[in-house]
Design a protein around this motif. Sequence first.
Motif, PDB file in Angstrom:
ATOM      1  N   THR A 124       0.820  -1.207   0.000  1.00 20.76           N
ATOM      2  CA  THR A 124       0.000   0.000   0.000  1.00 20.76           C
ATOM      3  C   THR A 124       0.861   1.268   0.000  1.00 20.76           C
ATOM      4  N   SER A 262      -9.999  10.314   5.522  1.00 17.12           N
ATOM      5  CA  SER A 262      -8.820  10.212   4.671  1.00 17.12           C
ATOM      6  C   SER A 262      -9.171  10.528   3.226  1.00 17.12           C
ATOM      7  N   ALA A 264      -8.357   8.832   0.609  1.00 17.18           N
ATOM      8  CA  ALA A 264      -8.788   7.630  -0.100  1.00 17.18           C
ATOM      9  C   ALA A 264     -10.269   7.352   0.141  1.00 17.18           C
ATOM     10  N   THR A 265     -10.712   7.457   1.402  1.00 16.95           N
ATOM     11  CA  THR A 265     -12.117   7.204   1.701  1.00 16.95           C
ATOM     12  C   THR A 265     -13.024   8.250   1.059  1.00 16.95           C
ATOM     13  N   GLY A 267     -12.482   9.783  -1.672  1.00 14.99           N
ATOM     14  CA  GLY A 267     -12.556   9.424  -3.087  1.00 14.99           C
ATOM     15  C   GLY A 267     -13.476   8.239  -3.320  1.00 14.99           C
ATOM     16  N   GLN A 268     -13.448   7.260  -2.429  1.00 15.95           N
ATOM     17  CA  GLN A 268     -14.340   6.094  -2.542  1.00 15.95           C
ATOM     18  C   GLN A 268     -15.798   6.500  -2.371  1.00 15.95           C
ATOM     19  N   ASP A 385      -9.345  -6.173  -0.757  1.00 16.51           N
ATOM     20  CA  ASP A 385      -8.224  -5.412  -1.288  1.00 16.51           C
ATOM     21  C   ASP A 385      -7.083  -5.585  -0.289  1.00 16.51           C
ATOM     22  N   ASN A 407      -7.228   4.778   4.589  1.00 14.17           N
ATOM     23  CA  ASN A 407      -6.436   4.967   3.380  1.00 14.17           C
ATOM     24  C   ASN A 407      -6.365   3.744   2.485  1.00 14.17           C
ATOM     25  N   ALA A 410      -9.401   0.147  -3.211  1.00 16.55           N
ATOM     26  CA  ALA A 410      -9.562   0.750  -4.529  1.00 16.55           C
ATOM     27  C   ALA A 410     -10.794   1.649  -4.546  1.00 16.55           C
ATOM     28  N   PRO A 411     -10.952   2.495  -5.580  1.00 15.35           N
ATOM     29  CA  PRO A 411     -12.117   3.393  -5.634  1.00 15.35           C
ATOM     30  C   PRO A 411     -13.450   2.673  -5.510  1.00 15.35           C
TER      31      PRO A 411
END
Length: 425
Positions: A124, A262, A264-265, A267-268, A385, A407, A410-411
């Motif tokens: 990661t 975060s 990443a989250t 964005g998800q 993931d 963090n 994947a999307p």
Amino acid sequence: MLIGVIADDFTGASDIANTLAKGLHPEGGLRTAQFVSVPDGAAPANVDAGVISLKSRTAPIAEAVADSVSAFRWLQAQGCRQFIFKYCSTFDSTKEGNIGPVAEALADELRADKVVFCPAFPTTGRTVYQGHLFVGDKPLNESGLENHPLTPMTDADIRRWLGHQTNEAVGHVPHAAVAKGASAIRQAMARIDARFVIADAIDDADLITLGEALSDATLITGGSGIALGLPRNFLKSVSSKQQLPGAEACQGAEAILAGSCSGATRGQIDFHAADHPTLAIDVPGVMAGTVTAETLVKFYRAHVGSAPLAYSSGTPDEVKALQLKFGREEVAAKLDALFSETAAMLVDLGFRRIVVAGGETSGAVAQAISQTLSAPAMNVGREIDPGVPVLTLGNDRKVALALKSGNFGAPEFFVKALRLMEGSQ
């Protein structure tokens, strides 16, 4: 039991449970169980590795130490030969954090004179080089983690950061030694006049080499990556005739709860919102008592079958503004209570697939579901993931969980998790 893990949050616990269970050896990993809390009785006889999930990452030092020592003593009573103190691969803490004090307490319990620290998780993007922690190609303090709402990381030098938290001397095993193999690592450690040692690791091969070098270590600390090379040290002690059940497929209503802020989250969440119903939780409403668990449950029930997502995530500036207005601890406590109560209600209503984003949120949700089902142990199933497996708990009312670090993933993580929970590809 062979390996005992004390994890400082629930997503980290499932991350390292996943690592120990899948292994990289041709014969596979260890039969692993993740426990929601310190069990009252003995572990099942066929468990090779036990992972205790604590909610101690941001706890006061005395509380974190007491909880960690309690978990250690239970694992020790199960016969564990090696212990891992698992913290985040981004070393989430503050200068006054509890990683150092917990490590000191565990080292004292074991009378360990050398303890390795290695938060690396190269899969990661987390690597340690020259004692500094990187996220991708950025030093930790330039990766966005400097804006973490609870544990802002403003220094990539793990030696220096750990030095703020402990009176122990902190040494360093450089990558040049790690690259030469296990014997070179042991020799480098023998020359270091310090109890705590930061070890460099820039890829999985380094972590496997560290695992070989640390085969006789009683205490190791790090992210989940530090466990990559450990199962192979014990596989000869494991009977291939016994099997620990993995996570089972679960059919039924689904819900996604996100409390991570975060990047990443976030964005998800944006990716998911394009095709699925979402609910942004009004935090001032939560603080005022006008947004409750009933509010969230009503939303989820109205959208069963559509992968509904409720979230309290926000940008760093939005989070800071809320913390200044209501207080950091007060906001965190209210949101934990909201997610906890919501999860318990959902399980009672028949929801069987629940995805959670964020370490603190995952702890609150997993504890609530465990109490609702009177089920302290979780089986580890397929990896969704890197670092995130499907977990199941309960007997008559079996529930599938995915506990995702902020963090990670994947999307399209949320939908992928729900499909794997029900046995779909």
